[in-house]
Design an enzyme around this catalytic site. Structure first.
Site, mmCIF file in Angstrom:
data_model
loop_
_atom_site.group_PDB
_atom_site.id
_atom_site.type_symbol
_atom_site.label_atom_id
_atom_site.label_comp_id
_atom_site.label_asym_id
_atom_site.label_seq_id
_atom_site.Cartn_x
_atom_site.Cartn_y
_atom_site.Cartn_z
ATOM 1 N N ASP A 162 -10.730 1.162 -19.395
ATOM 2 C CA ASP A 162 -11.606 -0.229 -19.448
ATOM 3 C C ASP A 162 -11.360 -0.775 -20.812
ATOM 4 O OD1 ASP A 162 -12.741 2.063 -20.432
ATOM 5 O OD2 ASP A 162 -14.970 1.769 -20.025
ATOM 6 N N LYS A 204 -9.365 7.937 -18.259
ATOM 7 C CA LYS A 204 -10.778 7.745 -18.047
ATOM 8 C C LYS A 204 -11.392 8.981 -18.112
ATOM 9 C CE LYS A 204 -14.480 5.199 -17.039
ATOM 10 N NZ LYS A 204 -15.014 4.262 -18.113
ATOM 11 N N TYR A 228 -3.117 7.652 -4.694
ATOM 12 C CA TYR A 228 -2.344 6.899 -3.782
ATOM 13 C C TYR A 228 -1.673 8.075 -2.820
ATOM 14 C CZ TYR A 228 -1.259 2.299 -5.732
ATOM 15 O OH TYR A 228 -1.460 1.082 -6.258
ATOM 16 N N ASP A 245 -0.274 -5.484 -13.606
ATOM 17 C CA ASP A 245 -0.597 -6.811 -13.016
ATOM 18 C C ASP A 245 -1.208 -7.763 -14.245
ATOM 19 O OD1 ASP A 245 0.413 -6.542 -10.468
ATOM 20 O OD2 ASP A 245 -1.285 -7.641 -9.724
ATOM 21 N N ASP A 251 -1.205 0.696 -11.965
ATOM 22 C CA ASP A 251 -1.007 -0.423 -10.845
ATOM 23 C C ASP A 251 -1.790 -1.759 -11.569
ATOM 24 O OD1 ASP A 251 -0.260 -1.846 -8.502
ATOM 25 O OD2 ASP A 251 -2.237 -1.429 -7.752
HETATM 26 C C1 IPM Z 1 3.179 -2.447 -7.061
HETATM 27 C C2 IPM Z 1 2.528 -2.771 -5.800
HETATM 28 C C3 IPM Z 1 2.320 -1.822 -4.700
HETATM 29 C C4 IPM Z 1 1.443 -0.526 -5.482
HETATM 30 C C5 IPM Z 1 1.702 -2.102 -3.481
HETATM 31 C C6 IPM Z 1 2.615 -3.275 -2.929
HETATM 32 C C7 IPM Z 1 1.603 -0.806 -2.719
HETATM 33 O O1 IPM Z 1 1.398 -3.495 -6.154
HETATM 34 O O2 IPM Z 1 4.088 -1.658 -7.070
HETATM 35 O O3 IPM Z 1 2.476 -2.354 -8.245
HETATM 36 O O4 IPM Z 1 0.089 -0.741 -5.415
HETATM 37 O O5 IPM Z 1 2.117 0.153 -6.316
HETATM 38 MG MG MG Z 2 0.817 -3.579 -8.468
#
Ligand code: IPM
Ligand code: MG
Length: 353
Positions: free
Chosen positions: A219, A187, A142, A247, A243
């Site tokens: 993975d 990884k 990032y 999710d 990240d």
């Molecule tokens: C998160 C989000 C952010 C990230 C985006 C919105 C930049 O997906 O906080 O997980 O990738 O960190």
């Molecule tokens: Mg995210």
């Protein structure tokens, strides 16, 4: 206690859930006699529209002068499909993380008994899932050196020893306060940066003899999270893997609208839902405010106000048990509640109980 809170509502459903977050915080303040003041600040597309900068200096100043930031969401479709855009709402979030030094992002994954059947996974797999993902938030791809050319582009997954040590320390300490099981996700079979993480984690293990540490490739971890999510207690991983994995983890509980997070570092801590700005739902009063409300609970926990935090958590569980739910969690034949109505029910519950 006296607390000054910076409120960043952002974009999309942000302002609606932010309003609920503030209302619930006010209810806690009244119930437990705290002085809490709020100061609104701009970020994301809202800030680009107003002043041309997704994280303006004035917002940074308000954050620095506050004890905590209650953040909602940023993001706007006007920028998502435009690769030419020079400035993007998400840059505001990244600038906030970098400027406030928010290197540790703590994302708890918990389940609610009454929602188990809403999980995409079978009840017997998700029942009892309770783990925390600690995501490094200010390093890696990032923020590493980048090039964005027409014929060549790259992002560099750069990590320094100092960055790795401080996030691992946070993770080991979390594990000590929980079931004492830490999984370092990397990884290391391919990436040099991962091998540095693993080396440093192995060096640090002996300082935490009460913690069982294991190592897992990302993975494999992604698969394990679906096959056997109860395996995990504390996961620590780098920015990009964190990240993606969070999710994935967020849907275990049945709705992404349930998960809160805290980001802790060198300056003011930030508390926010892990979901995004859901622009399609903006203004419709249908967004689930529970993740924002649970981030208020995490904020009180951060300040050691555990009775306040559990009052918030109890109210959230009561709302679910009483079918006071936004459409994403609503059961057939049950009354419909909007974002604000759920927020009000929870705020009232806190004051009355
Ligand atoms: C998160 C989000 C952010 C990230 C985006 C919105 C930049 O997906 O906080 O997980 O990738 O960190
Ligand atoms: Mg995210």
């Amino acid at each position: 206690m006296n607390l000054k809170i910076a409120v960043i509502a952002g974009d999309g459903i942000g302002p609606e859930i932010s309003k609920v977050g503030v209302e619930v915080t006010r209810a806690v303040a009244r119930r437990f006699n705290h002085e809490i003041s709020f100061k609104e600040a701009l970020a994301g597309a809202a800030a680009i529209d107003a002043v041309g900068d997704p994280f303006p200096e004035s917002t940074y100043q308000i954050c620095c002068e506050s004890d905590a930031v209650l953040f909602s969401a940023v993001g706007d479709p006007r920028y998502d499909n435009n690769p030419e855009a020079k400035v993007r709402p998400e840059q505001g979030l990244l600038a906030m993380r970098r400027k406030l030094g928010l290197f540790a992002n703590v994302r708890p994954i918990e389940t609610f008994e009454c929602l188990l059947d809403m999980s995409p996974l079978r009840r017997d797999i998700v029942n009892g899932v309770d783990f925390v993902c600690i995501r490094e938030l200010t390093g890696g791809m990032y923020f590493g050196p980048k090039k964005e050319g027409d014929d060549e582009a790259y992002d560099t997954n750069l990590y320094t020893r100092k960055e790795v040590e401080r996030i691992l320390k946070t993770a080991f300490e979390h594990a000590q306060r929980r079931r004492k099981h830490l999984t370092v996700v990397d990884k290391a079979n391919v990436l040099a940066s991962s091998r540095l993480w693993r080396k440093i984690a192995r060096e640090m293990e002996s300082q935490y003899p009460d913690v069982t540490t294991d190592y897992m490739f990302v993975d494999n971890a992604a698969m394990k999270m679906i096959m056997e999510p109860r395996f995990f207690d504390v996961i620590v991983t780098e920015n990009t893997f964190g990240d993606i994995l969070t999710d994935e983890a967020s849907v275990l509980s049945g709705s992404m609208g349930l998960l809160a997070s805290s980001s802790i570092g060198e300056k003011t801590p930030v508390f926010e839902p892990i979901h995004g700005s859901w622009p399609q739902a903006a203004g419709k009063d249908i967004a689930n405010p529970l993740a924002q409300i649970l981030s208020v609970a995490m904020m009180f926990e951060y300040f050691g106000l555990t009775a306040e935090a559990s009052a918030v958590r109890k109210a959230v569980t009561a709302s679910l048990d009483n079918n006071v739910r936004t459409p994403d969690l609503q059961l057939p034949g049950q009354p419909e509640y909007g974002t604000q109505a759920v927020g009000k029910w929870i705020a009232d519950y806190i004051e009355k109980n």
